[in-house]
Design a protein around this motif. Structure first.
Motif, PDB file in Angstrom:
ATOM      1  N   THR A  33      12.606  -3.412  -5.513  1.00  0.00           N
ATOM      2  CA  THR A  33      11.193  -3.766  -5.410  1.00  0.00           C
ATOM      3  C   THR A  33      10.561  -3.711  -6.792  1.00  0.00           C
ATOM      4  OG1 THR A  33      11.093  -2.871  -3.165  1.00  0.00           O
ATOM      5  CG2 THR A  33       8.994  -3.199  -4.317  1.00  0.00           C
ATOM      6  N   LEU A  34      10.205  -4.872  -7.314  1.00  0.00           N
ATOM      7  CA  LEU A  34       9.577  -4.976  -8.625  1.00  0.00           C
ATOM      8  C   LEU A  34       8.088  -4.681  -8.491  1.00  0.00           C
ATOM      9  CD1 LEU A  34      11.204  -8.370  -9.767  1.00  0.00           C
ATOM     10  CD2 LEU A  34      12.164  -6.045  -9.893  1.00  0.00           C
ATOM     11  N   VAL A  35       7.587  -3.814  -9.356  1.00  0.00           N
ATOM     12  CA  VAL A  35       6.173  -3.438  -9.331  1.00  0.00           C
ATOM     13  C   VAL A  35       5.607  -3.686 -10.721  1.00  0.00           C
ATOM     14  CG1 VAL A  35       4.500  -1.615  -8.889  1.00  0.00           C
ATOM     15  CG2 VAL A  35       6.651  -1.670  -7.599  1.00  0.00           C
ATOM     16  N   ALA A  36       4.736  -4.682 -10.865  1.00  0.00           N
ATOM     17  CA  ALA A  36       4.164  -5.035 -12.163  1.00  0.00           C
ATOM     18  C   ALA A  36       3.064  -4.051 -12.540  1.00  0.00           C
ATOM     19  CB  ALA A  36       3.604  -6.456 -12.119  1.00  0.00           C
ATOM     20  N   LEU A  37       3.194  -3.434 -13.721  1.00  0.00           N
ATOM     21  CA  LEU A  37       2.187  -2.499 -14.216  1.00  0.00           C
ATOM     22  C   LEU A  37       1.573  -3.055 -15.503  1.00  0.00           C
ATOM     23  CD1 LEU A  37       3.960   0.947 -13.666  1.00  0.00           C
ATOM     24  CD2 LEU A  37       2.349  -0.236 -12.163  1.00  0.00           C
ATOM     25  N   PRO A  38       0.333  -2.665 -15.812  1.00  0.00           N
ATOM     26  CA  PRO A  38      -0.351  -3.260 -16.958  1.00  0.00           C
ATOM     27  C   PRO A  38       0.027  -2.672 -18.309  1.00  0.00           C
ATOM     28  CG  PRO A  38      -1.813  -1.752 -15.816  1.00  0.00           C
ATOM     29  CD  PRO A  38      -0.571  -1.844 -14.990  1.00  0.00           C
ATOM     30  N   SER A  39       0.686  -1.514 -18.343  1.00  0.00           N
ATOM     31  CA  SER A  39       0.977  -0.897 -19.636  1.00  0.00           C
ATOM     32  C   SER A  39       2.219  -0.020 -19.557  1.00  0.00           C
ATOM     33  CB  SER A  39      -0.207  -0.054 -20.112  1.00  0.00           C
ATOM     34  OG  SER A  39      -0.338   1.122 -19.323  1.00  0.00           O
ATOM     35  N   VAL A  40       2.856   0.147 -20.709  1.00  0.00           N
ATOM     36  CA  VAL A  40       4.013   1.022 -20.812  1.00  0.00           C
ATOM     37  C   VAL A  40       3.585   2.475 -20.599  1.00  0.00           C
ATOM     38  CG1 VAL A  40       5.884   1.808 -22.318  1.00  0.00           C
ATOM     39  CG2 VAL A  40       5.184  -0.594 -22.342  1.00  0.00           C
ATOM     40  N   ALA A  41       2.380   2.815 -21.048  1.00  0.00           N
ATOM     41  CA  ALA A  41       1.882   4.182 -20.878  1.00  0.00           C
ATOM     42  C   ALA A  41       1.786   4.541 -19.403  1.00  0.00           C
ATOM     43  CB  ALA A  41       0.519   4.328 -21.549  1.00  0.00           C
ATOM     44  N   MET A  42       1.284   3.627 -18.591  1.00  0.00           N
ATOM     45  CA  MET A  42       1.206   3.891 -17.155  1.00  0.00           C
ATOM     46  C   MET A  42       2.597   4.018 -16.555  1.00  0.00           C
ATOM     47  SD  MET A  42      -0.601   1.669 -14.080  1.00  0.00           S
ATOM     48  CE  MET A  42      -2.267   2.261 -14.430  1.00  0.00           C
ATOM     49  N   THR A  56       0.847  -6.291  -7.811  1.00  0.00           N
ATOM     50  CA  THR A  56       1.827  -7.333  -7.518  1.00  0.00           C
ATOM     51  C   THR A  56       3.190  -6.695  -7.324  1.00  0.00           C
ATOM     52  OG1 THR A  56       0.611  -8.967  -8.827  1.00  0.00           O
ATOM     53  CG2 THR A  56       2.934  -9.439  -8.364  1.00  0.00           C
ATOM     54  N   MET A  57       3.749  -6.837  -6.120  1.00  0.00           N
ATOM     55  CA  MET A  57       5.042  -6.235  -5.793  1.00  0.00           C
ATOM     56  C   MET A  57       5.921  -7.289  -5.143  1.00  0.00           C
ATOM     57  SD  MET A  57       3.899  -2.500  -4.369  1.00  0.00           S
ATOM     58  CE  MET A  57       2.623  -1.536  -5.192  1.00  0.00           C
ATOM     59  N   THR A  58       7.184  -7.295  -5.523  1.00  0.00           N
ATOM     60  CA  THR A  58       8.109  -8.323  -5.060  1.00  0.00           C
ATOM     61  C   THR A  58       9.477  -7.715  -4.800  1.00  0.00           C
ATOM     62  OG1 THR A  58       6.969  -9.928  -6.490  1.00  0.00           O
ATOM     63  CG2 THR A  58       9.122 -10.568  -5.600  1.00  0.00           C
ATOM     64  N   ALA A  87       0.811  -1.219   0.000  1.00  0.00           N
ATOM     65  CA  ALA A  87       0.000   0.000   0.000  1.00  0.00           C
ATOM     66  C   ALA A  87       0.849   1.276   0.000  1.00  0.00           C
ATOM     67  CB  ALA A  87      -0.966  -0.015   1.184  1.00  0.00           C
ATOM     68  N   PRO A  88       1.855   1.410   0.858  1.00  0.00           N
ATOM     69  CA  PRO A  88       2.663   2.640   0.810  1.00  0.00           C
ATOM     70  C   PRO A  88       3.500   2.759  -0.463  1.00  0.00           C
ATOM     71  CG  PRO A  88       3.543   1.112   2.435  1.00  0.00           C
ATOM     72  CD  PRO A  88       2.213   0.575   2.020  1.00  0.00           C
ATOM     73  N   VAL A  89       3.872   1.625  -1.081  1.00  0.00           N
ATOM     74  CA  VAL A  89       4.602   1.686  -2.353  1.00  0.00           C
ATOM     75  C   VAL A  89       3.688   2.234  -3.438  1.00  0.00           C
ATOM     76  CG1 VAL A  89       5.827   0.368  -4.118  1.00  0.00           C
ATOM     77  CG2 VAL A  89       6.103  -0.237  -1.705  1.00  0.00           C
ATOM     78  N   ALA A  90       2.453   1.745  -3.466  1.00  0.00           N
ATOM     79  CA  ALA A  90       1.486   2.252  -4.436  1.00  0.00           C
ATOM     80  C   ALA A  90       1.263   3.748  -4.240  1.00  0.00           C
ATOM     81  CB  ALA A  90       0.167   1.490  -4.305  1.00  0.00           C
ATOM     82  N   ALA A  91       1.182   4.183  -2.989  1.00  0.00           N
ATOM     83  CA  ALA A  91       1.005   5.607  -2.710  1.00  0.00           C
ATOM     84  C   ALA A  91       2.236   6.399  -3.152  1.00  0.00           C
ATOM     85  CB  ALA A  91       0.734   5.807  -1.221  1.00  0.00           C
ATOM     86  N   GLN A  92       3.410   5.844  -2.937  1.00  0.00           N
ATOM     87  CA  GLN A  92       4.656   6.503  -3.337  1.00  0.00           C
ATOM     88  C   GLN A  92       4.702   6.744  -4.841  1.00  0.00           C
ATOM     89  OE1 GLN A  92       6.715   7.109  -0.795  1.00  0.00           O
ATOM     90  NE2 GLN A  92       8.453   8.045  -1.852  1.00  0.00           N
TER      91      GLN A  92
END
Length: 286
Positions: A156-165, A145-147, A131-136
């Motif tokens: 810290t790997l953070v999976a995002l759905p698109s290159v645009a994001m 999904t964060m690892t 949650a705080p990573v998402a806020a950051q």
């Protein structure tokens, strides 16, 4: 000031890459002098010394704020420069670093060095830590999904759905160090899986926001790319082929495009043994 050579590592199509101030003969330099070079240039800097444990060289790495145990792009670039200067003429080499011994091989076809990284270590972040990573990163509310993953330093790997994001991210840099400390990480590495190249190699787009290096974003991060490859391979995201490799494209949001190649590494018995890391190097500043 010692004699500093400037190189760019992981350049893509002749552009961008991550700069490395390099001192090829740093024997006699102390840590304060090395850190002063990194502070003057504002980039990860590499210093070549004699090895005390029987390796071909010892390399120390500094950012403006501190010494690093390992720096992937600086190692790849230093080896390329040693090759250009005629200091490295054998097919392979062993490099002493604070992170351990790094194995290297020269690729005559691509005219670049490949360096080893060990098998990845991973730990999934739970919802409370995520949650705080998402806020950051100012991500919308949702399940992400964060690892934490590492072949040397934890990223810290953070999976995002698109290159645009990914490209649109605008993190809260002011509290990055505090956030990373709270989750046991040295930087956030959001990524998005892209298309495949003509040779079948999958492109993965990424950005790196370090904990406390002295700059807010990194144009190319070799050890993070190695950790990302290890995680994706372990999750079956690269298919079933044991030879699956990726090209990590980083730095686009900074106007400094980079390409990091990561491929599986096998020992003499054919067992998986971490990965190989490489990329193109060129002389000069960006």
């Amino acid at each position: 000031m010692s004699n500093v050579s400037l190189i760019r590592v992981f350049v893509r199509d002749g552009r961008g890459g991550n700069p490395v101030p390099l001192v090829v003969d740093a024997q006699g330099m102390g840590a304060a002098a090395m850190q002063a070079v990194a502070a003057e240039y504002g980039h990860e800097s590499a210093f070549v010394l004699r090895s005390s444990i029987g390796c071909d060289w010892r390399i120390r790495f500094f950012v403006p704020q501190h010494e690093m145990e390992m720096c992937g792009h600086a190692t790849v670039g230093t080896l390329w420069a040693l090759r250009q200067w005629g200091h490295w003429t054998t097919p392979t080499a062993r490099i002493e670093t604070l992170s351990g011994v790094v194995h290297a091989r020269w690729d005559d076809t691509l005219q670049r060095a490949w360096i080893s990284q060990p098998a990845v270590r991973t730990q999934a972040l739970d919802a409370q830590a995520s949650a705080p990573v998402a806020a950051q990163l100012r991500l919308p509310t949702g399940a992400w999904t964060m690892t934490n993953a590492a072949t040397s330093r934890v990223k810290t790997l953070v999976a995002l759905p698109s290159v645009a994001m990914l490209d649109a991210l605008q993190p809260d840099f002011a509290t990055m160090e505090t956030l990373c400390e709270s989750i046991g990480s040295t930087g956030l590495y959001p990524y998005a899986i892209g298309a495949s190249q003509a040779d079948g190699r999958r492109i993965v787009h990424a950005r790196q926001f370090p904990k406390s290096s002295g700059y807010p974003e990194d144009a190319a991060t070799g050890i993070a790319a190695a950790a990302l490859w290890g995680y994706l391979a372990g999750e079956g995201c690269l298919g079933n082929s044991p030879d699956a490799s990726i090209a990590v494209w980083q730095g686009d949001a900074m106007g400094s495009p980079s390409e990091i190649l990561v491929a599986p590494r096998f020992d003499e018995h054919g067992a998986a043994d971490g990965c190989w890391l490489s990329g193109e190097t060129a002389w000069g500043a960006p």
